[in-house]
Design a protein around this motif. Structure first.
Motif, PDB file in Angstrom:
ATOM      1  N   UNK A   1     -21.609  -1.564   7.442  1.00 56.91           N
ATOM      2  CA  UNK A   1     -20.649  -0.453   7.352  1.00 56.91           C
ATOM      3  C   UNK A   1     -21.322   0.883   7.096  1.00 56.91           C
ATOM      4  N   UNK A   2     -22.622   0.834   6.742  1.00 54.12           N
ATOM      5  CA  UNK A   2     -23.366   2.085   6.526  1.00 54.12           C
ATOM      6  C   UNK A   2     -23.768   2.734   7.848  1.00 54.12           C
ATOM      7  N   UNK A   3     -23.669   1.978   8.990  1.00 54.33           N
ATOM      8  CA  UNK A   3     -24.038   2.529  10.311  1.00 54.33           C
ATOM      9  C   UNK A   3     -22.919   2.218  11.303  1.00 54.33           C
ATOM     10  N   UNK A   4     -22.197   3.218  11.736  1.00 56.41           N
ATOM     11  CA  UNK A   4     -21.109   2.932  12.670  1.00 56.41           C
ATOM     12  C   UNK A   4     -21.356   3.660  13.987  1.00 56.41           C
ATOM     13  N   UNK A   5     -20.749   3.110  15.042  1.00 54.37           N
ATOM     14  CA  UNK A   5     -21.056   3.546  16.402  1.00 54.37           C
ATOM     15  C   UNK A   5     -19.792   4.010  17.118  1.00 54.37           C
ATOM     16  N   UNK A   6     -19.894   5.151  17.792  1.00 50.96           N
ATOM     17  CA  UNK A   6     -18.786   5.635  18.638  1.00 50.96           C
ATOM     18  C   UNK A   6     -19.254   5.539  20.088  1.00 50.96           C
ATOM     19  N   UNK A   7     -18.426   4.925  20.932  1.00 50.89           N
ATOM     20  CA  UNK A   7     -18.796   4.733  22.334  1.00 50.89           C
ATOM     21  C   UNK A   7     -18.256   5.871  23.198  1.00 50.89           C
ATOM     22  N   UNK A   8     -18.667   5.836  24.464  1.00 58.59           N
ATOM     23  CA  UNK A   8     -18.242   6.881  25.404  1.00 58.59           C
ATOM     24  C   UNK A   8     -16.731   6.867  25.610  1.00 58.59           C
ATOM     25  N   UNK A   9     -16.150   5.667  25.653  1.00 58.26           N
ATOM     26  CA  UNK A   9     -14.691   5.562  25.783  1.00 58.26           C
ATOM     27  C   UNK A   9     -14.127   5.138  24.422  1.00 58.26           C
ATOM     28  N   UNK A  10     -12.861   5.474  24.155  1.00 62.73           N
ATOM     29  CA  UNK A  10     -12.326   5.200  22.808  1.00 62.73           C
ATOM     30  C   UNK A  10     -12.287   3.716  22.425  1.00 62.73           C
ATOM     31  N   UNK A  11     -12.070   2.831  23.421  1.00 66.86           N
ATOM     32  CA  UNK A  11     -11.992   1.383  23.151  1.00 66.86           C
ATOM     33  C   UNK A  11     -11.004   1.063  22.026  1.00 66.86           C
ATOM     34  N   UNK A  12      -9.775   1.608  22.146  1.00 63.83           N
ATOM     35  CA  UNK A  12      -8.746   1.340  21.132  1.00 63.83           C
ATOM     36  C   UNK A  12      -7.952   0.109  21.530  1.00 63.83           C
ATOM     37  N   UNK A  13      -7.346  -0.549  20.557  1.00 64.99           N
ATOM     38  CA  UNK A  13      -6.450  -1.667  20.849  1.00 64.99           C
ATOM     39  C   UNK A  13      -5.062  -1.093  21.106  1.00 64.99           C
ATOM     40  N   UNK A  14      -4.500  -1.301  22.317  1.00 64.16           N
ATOM     41  CA  UNK A  14      -3.233  -0.660  22.658  1.00 64.16           C
ATOM     42  C   UNK A  14      -2.060  -1.137  21.812  1.00 64.16           C
ATOM     43  N   UNK A  15      -2.165  -2.351  21.253  1.00 64.75           N
ATOM     44  CA  UNK A  15      -1.048  -2.885  20.467  1.00 64.75           C
ATOM     45  C   UNK A  15      -1.120  -2.484  18.989  1.00 64.75           C
ATOM     46  N   UNK A  16      -2.168  -1.760  18.607  1.00 62.92           N
ATOM     47  CA  UNK A  16      -2.285  -1.302  17.217  1.00 62.92           C
ATOM     48  C   UNK A  16      -1.998   0.188  17.133  1.00 62.92           C
ATOM     49  N   UNK A  17      -1.447   0.627  16.010  1.00 59.95           N
ATOM     50  CA  UNK A  17      -1.191   2.062  15.818  1.00 59.95           C
ATOM     51  C   UNK A  17      -2.521   2.781  15.587  1.00 59.95           C
ATOM     52  N   UNK A  18      -2.428   4.113  15.569  1.00 67.86           N
ATOM     53  CA  UNK A  18      -3.593   4.942  15.291  1.00 67.86           C
ATOM     54  C   UNK A  18      -4.227   4.531  13.951  1.00 67.86           C
ATOM     55  N   UNK A  19      -3.391   4.391  12.918  1.00 65.67           N
ATOM     56  CA  UNK A  19      -3.914   4.029  11.593  1.00 65.67           C
ATOM     57  C   UNK A  19      -4.545   2.639  11.607  1.00 65.67           C
ATOM     58  N   UNK A  20      -3.896   1.703  12.329  1.00 69.98           N
ATOM     59  CA  UNK A  20      -4.445   0.337  12.370  1.00 69.98           C
ATOM     60  C   UNK A  20      -5.765   0.308  13.145  1.00 69.98           C
TER      61      UNK A  20
ATOM     62  N   UNK B   1     -12.852  -6.105   5.812  1.00 65.77           N
ATOM     63  CA  UNK B   1     -13.274  -6.769   4.561  1.00 65.77           C
ATOM     64  C   UNK B   1     -12.949  -5.935   3.317  1.00 65.77           C
ATOM     65  N   UNK B   2     -12.177  -4.848   3.504  1.00 68.43           N
ATOM     66  CA  UNK B   2     -11.791  -4.007   2.359  1.00 68.43           C
ATOM     67  C   UNK B   2     -10.361  -4.371   1.983  1.00 68.43           C
ATOM     68  N   UNK B   3     -10.041  -4.391   0.695  1.00 70.32           N
ATOM     69  CA  UNK B   3      -8.683  -4.757   0.283  1.00 70.32           C
ATOM     70  C   UNK B   3      -7.691  -3.707   0.805  1.00 70.32           C
ATOM     71  N   UNK B   4      -6.469  -4.118   1.164  1.00 65.23           N
ATOM     72  CA  UNK B   4      -5.488  -3.168   1.705  1.00 65.23           C
ATOM     73  C   UNK B   4      -5.296  -1.944   0.816  1.00 65.23           C
ATOM     74  N   UNK B   5      -5.372  -2.123  -0.481  1.00 69.98           N
ATOM     75  CA  UNK B   5      -5.166  -0.999  -1.407  1.00 69.98           C
ATOM     76  C   UNK B   5      -6.280   0.048  -1.233  1.00 69.98           C
ATOM     77  N   UNK B   6      -7.497  -0.406  -1.077  1.00 70.39           N
ATOM     78  CA  UNK B   6      -8.603   0.542  -0.916  1.00 70.39           C
ATOM     79  C   UNK B   6      -8.668   1.069   0.518  1.00 70.39           C
ATOM     80  N   UNK B   7      -8.110   0.291   1.462  1.00 72.39           N
ATOM     81  CA  UNK B   7      -8.197   0.655   2.879  1.00 72.39           C
ATOM     82  C   UNK B   7      -7.403   1.929   3.179  1.00 72.39           C
TER      83      UNK B   7
END
Ligand SMILES: Nc1ncnc2c1ncn2[C@@H]1O[C@H](COP(=O)(O)OP(=O)(O)OP(=O)(O)O)[C@@H](O)[C@H]1O
Ligand SMILES: [Mg+2]
Length: 254
Positions: free
Chosen positions: A85-104, A112-118
């Motif tokens: 989680x200390x190194x994250x990658x952004x790709x050329x295309x967004x690669x979003x899941x269409x069935x999930x909201x922006x927040x999801x 692996x983070x508890x919902x409260x901290x998420x």
């Protein structure tokens, strides 16, 4: 104490003599050859090089999605062997899941983070990219630029120390691209994260980065690591930027 001081002085990232190749049937395709460089914490660095010279491969190795055939990659002195989680990658295309909201979608790296901290992490990331009012929207309700902002938020939500970006704005129109470049500089300065951006666009490299790593054609080797001694926010139309642009272009063509 002495050990702690030594750790503080280490570069954030060390890429040491990294070579990589892929097996194509019985043949081996050399892709990267003896790449060495370091990134200091908080530094913004761009990588430019001809298509196919191994830029995406290099980012994938640093992200821990693959292990180099030779050499090593160290983060704060520790060998990179897998993703983190200390190194994250952004790709050329967004690669979003269409069935999930922006927040999801933005929360995707926080499984692996508890919902409260998420929740606060997602809220902070959406705020950083200016999408706090679109948390419940779905990807089909977004413009291309907004979708790429969600991808950025997803990478920012874990509060990474190193943000890796692979031609993140290449698929966007020129106007949106320049706006997002400006936002990325602000974001980098706000969060203090270390930035490594791969791009085809020399102007983008010079607008964003403090240093530009110029790679040769495949197998990618470092031709030069160039400092960009220009203050932020940068002026795209400035004479110095154009001079550096011409220099890099000559290096790439030569
Ligand atoms: N999984 C793989 N298996 C086999 N060959 C691969 C694989 N991934 C990449 N390659 C090859 O490695 C070389 C470098 O690919 P890479 O995607 O790293 O280049 P790049 O510099 O990012 O190119 P571009 O600028 O076009 O995105 C290419 O010749 C590609 O065909
Ligand atoms: Mg690539």
């Amino acid at each position: 104490m002495a050990q702690r001081e030594e750790k503080l002085q280490l570069p954030y990232l060390e890429v040491k003599g990294v070579s990589h190749s892929f097996n194509l049937g019985t043949e081996s395709l050399p892709v990267l050859s003896d790449i060495s460089f370091t990134l200091d914490r908080g530094q913004a660095t761009a990588v430019v090089g001809p298509s196919g010279c191994g830029k995406t491969t290099l980012l994938r190795l640093i992200a821990g999605l693959a292990v180099p055939a030779a050499g090593s990659i160290l983060v704060q002195g520790k060998l990179v062997e897998t993703t983190g989680r200390d190194r994250t990658l952004v790709f050329q295309e967004p690669r979003l899941f269409p069935w999930l909201t922006v927040a999801q979608n933005a929360a995707f790296g926080l499984r692996d983070v508890t919902p409260v901290s998420r929740l606060p992490l997602v809220e902070a990331a959406l705020k950083l990219v200016g999408l706090e009012d679109f948390a419940d929207a779905y990807p089909h309700q977004l413009s291309g630029g907004m979708a790429q902002r969600v991808a950025l938020a997803r990478a920012l939500a874990p509060q990474p120390e190193l943000l890796l970006l692979d031609e993140p704005f290449a698929a966007l129109d020129a106007f949106t691209r320049s706006r997002l470049q400006k936002e990325l500089v602000n974001l980098w300065r706000t969060t203090g994260c270390t930035l490594l951006v791969v791009t085809h666009d020399i102007e983008e490299a010079l607008y964003l980065a403090e240093r530009v790593i110029i790679l040769s054609a495949r197998p990618g080797q470092i031709k030069e690591v160039m400092d960009v001694p220009l203050p932020y926010p940068r002026d795209r139309t400035g004479a110095k930027l154009h001079q550096l642009r011409r220099y890099i272009l000559n290096q790439l063509e030569g």
